[in-house]
Design a protein around this motif. Sequence first.
Motif, PDB file in Angstrom:
ATOM      1  N   GLU A  33       0.835  -1.211   0.000  1.00 27.39           N
ATOM      2  CA  GLU A  33       0.000   0.000   0.000  1.00 27.39           C
ATOM      3  C   GLU A  33       0.862   1.251   0.000  1.00 27.39           C
ATOM      4  OE1 GLU A  33      -3.302   2.276   2.848  1.00 27.39           O
ATOM      5  OE2 GLU A  33      -2.781   0.176   3.224  1.00 27.39           O
ATOM      6  N   LEU A  34       1.895   1.261   0.849  1.00 28.05           N
ATOM      7  CA  LEU A  34       2.778   2.421   0.907  1.00 28.05           C
ATOM      8  C   LEU A  34       3.519   2.620  -0.409  1.00 28.05           C
ATOM      9  CD1 LEU A  34       4.424   2.436   4.459  1.00 28.05           C
ATOM     10  CD2 LEU A  34       3.233   4.332   3.333  1.00 28.05           C
ATOM     11  N   THR A  35       4.018   1.538  -0.974  1.00 26.68           N
ATOM     12  CA  THR A  35       4.741   1.621  -2.242  1.00 26.68           C
ATOM     13  C   THR A  35       3.831   2.178  -3.337  1.00 26.68           C
ATOM     14  OG1 THR A  35       6.118  -0.272  -1.623  1.00 26.68           O
ATOM     15  CG2 THR A  35       6.053   0.318  -3.954  1.00 26.68           C
ATOM     16  N   HIS A  36       2.605   1.677  -3.371  1.00 32.25           N
ATOM     17  CA  HIS A  36       1.622   2.142  -4.371  1.00 32.25           C
ATOM     18  C   HIS A  36       1.354   3.640  -4.212  1.00 32.25           C
ATOM     19  CE1 HIS A  36      -1.926   2.183  -6.926  1.00 32.25           C
ATOM     20  NE2 HIS A  36      -2.608   2.738  -5.930  1.00 32.25           N
TER      21      HIS A  36
ATOM     22  N   ALA B 187       2.486   9.614  -5.505  1.00 31.52           N
ATOM     23  CA  ALA B 187       2.807  10.895  -4.873  1.00 31.52           C
ATOM     24  C   ALA B 187       4.131  11.453  -5.360  1.00 31.52           C
ATOM     25  CB  ALA B 187       2.827  10.716  -3.357  1.00 31.52           C
ATOM     26  N   PHE B 188       5.112  10.584  -5.647  1.00 34.97           N
ATOM     27  CA  PHE B 188       6.461  11.033  -6.007  1.00 34.97           C
ATOM     28  C   PHE B 188       6.732  10.950  -7.517  1.00 34.97           C
ATOM     29  CE2 PHE B 188       7.867   9.123  -1.646  1.00 34.97           C
ATOM     30  CZ  PHE B 188       7.214  10.157  -0.972  1.00 34.97           C
ATOM     31  N   ARG B 189       5.695  10.740  -8.318  1.00 31.71           N
ATOM     32  CA  ARG B 189       5.868  10.436  -9.731  1.00 31.71           C
ATOM     33  C   ARG B 189       6.616  11.522 -10.512  1.00 31.71           C
ATOM     34  NH1 ARG B 189       0.965  12.376  -8.693  1.00 31.71           N
ATOM     35  NH2 ARG B 189      -0.080  13.830 -10.164  1.00 31.71           N
TER      36      ARG B 189
ATOM     37  N   LEU C  66      11.364   7.417   4.210  1.00 28.52           N
ATOM     38  CA  LEU C  66      11.168   8.197   2.988  1.00 28.52           C
ATOM     39  C   LEU C  66       9.896   9.036   3.068  1.00 28.52           C
ATOM     40  CD1 LEU C  66      12.110   8.846   0.116  1.00 28.52           C
ATOM     41  CD2 LEU C  66      10.841   6.825  -0.677  1.00 28.52           C
ATOM     42  N   GLY C  67       8.843   8.442   3.599  1.00 23.40           N
ATOM     43  CA  GLY C  67       7.582   9.172   3.712  1.00 23.40           C
ATOM     44  C   GLY C  67       7.668  10.333   4.679  1.00 23.40           C
ATOM     45  N   LYS C  68       8.366  10.155   5.810  1.00 22.43           N
ATOM     46  CA  LYS C  68       8.488  11.230   6.801  1.00 22.43           C
ATOM     47  C   LYS C  68       9.350  12.382   6.297  1.00 22.43           C
ATOM     48  CE  LYS C  68       7.594   8.348  10.858  1.00 22.43           C
ATOM     49  NZ  LYS C  68       8.103   7.813  12.134  1.00 22.43           N
ATOM     50  N   GLU C  69      10.207  12.065   5.317  1.00 22.19           N
ATOM     51  CA  GLU C  69      11.021  13.134   4.716  1.00 22.19           C
ATOM     52  C   GLU C  69      10.217  13.957   3.709  1.00 22.19           C
ATOM     53  OE1 GLU C  69      14.306  11.124   2.987  1.00 22.19           O
ATOM     54  OE2 GLU C  69      15.351  10.786   4.884  1.00 22.19           O
ATOM     55  N   ASN C  70       9.091  13.413   3.258  1.00 23.29           N
ATOM     56  CA  ASN C  70       8.295  14.081   2.222  1.00 23.29           C
ATOM     57  C   ASN C  70       6.808  14.045   2.559  1.00 23.29           C
ATOM     58  OD1 ASN C  70      10.497  14.428  -0.075  1.00 23.29           O
ATOM     59  ND2 ASN C  70      10.704  12.344   0.724  1.00 23.29           N
ATOM     60  N   PRO C  71       6.424  14.544   3.723  1.00 21.02           N
ATOM     61  CA  PRO C  71       5.028  14.436   4.149  1.00 21.02           C
ATOM     62  C   PRO C  71       4.057  15.242   3.280  1.00 21.02           C
ATOM     63  CG  PRO C  71       6.246  15.892   5.618  1.00 21.02           C
ATOM     64  CD  PRO C  71       7.252  15.243   4.725  1.00 21.02           C
ATOM     65  N   ASP C  72       4.518  16.385   2.753  1.00 19.82           N
ATOM     66  CA  ASP C  72       3.614  17.231   1.982  1.00 19.82           C
ATOM     67  C   ASP C  72       3.135  16.532   0.709  1.00 19.82           C
ATOM     68  OD1 ASP C  72       3.922  19.163   3.888  1.00 19.82           O
ATOM     69  OD2 ASP C  72       5.413  20.323   2.752  1.00 19.82           O
ATOM     70  N   LEU C  73       4.059  15.813   0.053  1.00 19.11           N
ATOM     71  CA  LEU C  73       3.684  15.120  -1.183  1.00 19.11           C
ATOM     72  C   LEU C  73       2.679  14.011  -0.904  1.00 19.11           C
ATOM     73  CD1 LEU C  73       7.157  14.843  -2.973  1.00 19.11           C
ATOM     74  CD2 LEU C  73       5.234  16.345  -3.582  1.00 19.11           C
TER      75      LEU C  73
ATOM     76  N   SER D 177       0.556  13.956   1.740  1.00 15.90           N
ATOM     77  CA  SER D 177      -0.708  14.585   2.160  1.00 15.90           C
ATOM     78  C   SER D 177      -1.485  15.095   0.954  1.00 15.90           C
ATOM     79  CB  SER D 177      -0.422  15.741   3.126  1.00 15.90           C
ATOM     80  OG  SER D 177       0.155  15.266   4.330  1.00 15.90           O
ATOM     81  N   ALA D 178      -0.758  15.494  -0.067  1.00 16.65           N
ATOM     82  CA  ALA D 178      -1.402  16.039  -1.260  1.00 16.65           C
ATOM     83  C   ALA D 178      -2.223  14.993  -1.993  1.00 16.65           C
ATOM     84  CB  ALA D 178      -0.346  16.622  -2.201  1.00 16.65           C
ATOM     85  N   VAL D 179      -1.909  13.716  -1.795  1.00 17.38           N
ATOM     86  CA  VAL D 179      -2.697  12.658  -2.448  1.00 17.38           C
ATOM     87  C   VAL D 179      -3.515  11.898  -1.401  1.00 17.38           C
ATOM     88  CG1 VAL D 179      -1.154  12.427  -4.423  1.00 17.38           C
ATOM     89  CG2 VAL D 179      -0.736  11.056  -2.362  1.00 17.38           C
ATOM     90  N   ASN D 180      -3.768  12.584  -0.283  1.00 18.41           N
ATOM     91  CA  ASN D 180      -4.680  12.096   0.751  1.00 18.41           C
ATOM     92  C   ASN D 180      -4.180  10.827   1.457  1.00 18.41           C
ATOM     93  OD1 ASN D 180      -7.058  12.583   2.197  1.00 18.41           O
ATOM     94  ND2 ASN D 180      -8.196  11.053   0.998  1.00 18.41           N
TER      95      ASN D 180
END
Length: 249
Positions: free
Chosen positions: A104-107, A112-114, A145-152, A154-157
């Motif tokens: 789920e996280l990878t998906h 989010a990081f595309r 990785l996710g904690k380093e980029n929380p805004d991205l 959050s932007a995809v809910n």
Amino acid sequence: MSNNEDYLSKLEAIKAIADEDTLVPNLPMDKYLQTIENIYHWALDDAAKLATIGITQEMLDDLPVRTGACREAHSIWTKDFHSQQEAQKQWDVQSPEAYDLRDELTHSMRYAFRAVDALMNRLRAIADGDGHADMIQDLNDLAVLGKENPDLLSAVNVDLDILDKAATLSDQMADLLAEANGDKALQNESKVMRDKAYTYMKELADEIREAGKFLFWRNKNRYKGYTLSYWMPQRRSTSSVEEEAEVSE
């Protein structure tokens, strides 16, 4: 002495049993251990006669100590075996959730990081590999990785609480995998010690039993107490020719 004290007192002697001389029990240990205890008490009544053919009081007194040591070694192995079995059951129940969370996280991160090549490269590196250990590491790497980029995210809910869950689950599953698989070496070590303790006990028990059968070969009332079949009427069959013969006595 307690079984544990017996075990500690005989530990060096048990370890000294050569691997090639180590026997593997082929009968229920609980019944066999009690049988040896019974034979010890039976032999005490014949101590004077047994002494005439080399079975000393010291040897008789050593038998329950060896039996206690074997009982303790068997308990240690049983604990290790069942702990590993229980951990394996827990892994089988919990690991599908861990794999699902990783996927789920990878998906979510792929979407989010595309648009960020550097992040996609890191994500591809994390996704590379397979197996349980890799999945456990993936969960922690994805959380970082996710904690380093929380805004991205959050932007995809994406609920950011999932990152803490992934890090926690990674730690928990690492411990569980170590217990389920990594401790097999420890389990094997405790089994070897149990088998050596059994061999050490059986060596003396057989010597006493054979002496008793030799002395009382014409006295059925005393002879029977030195046979396993007398104390283990429900004993399972065994591959040992000598012990098979005793069961039929």
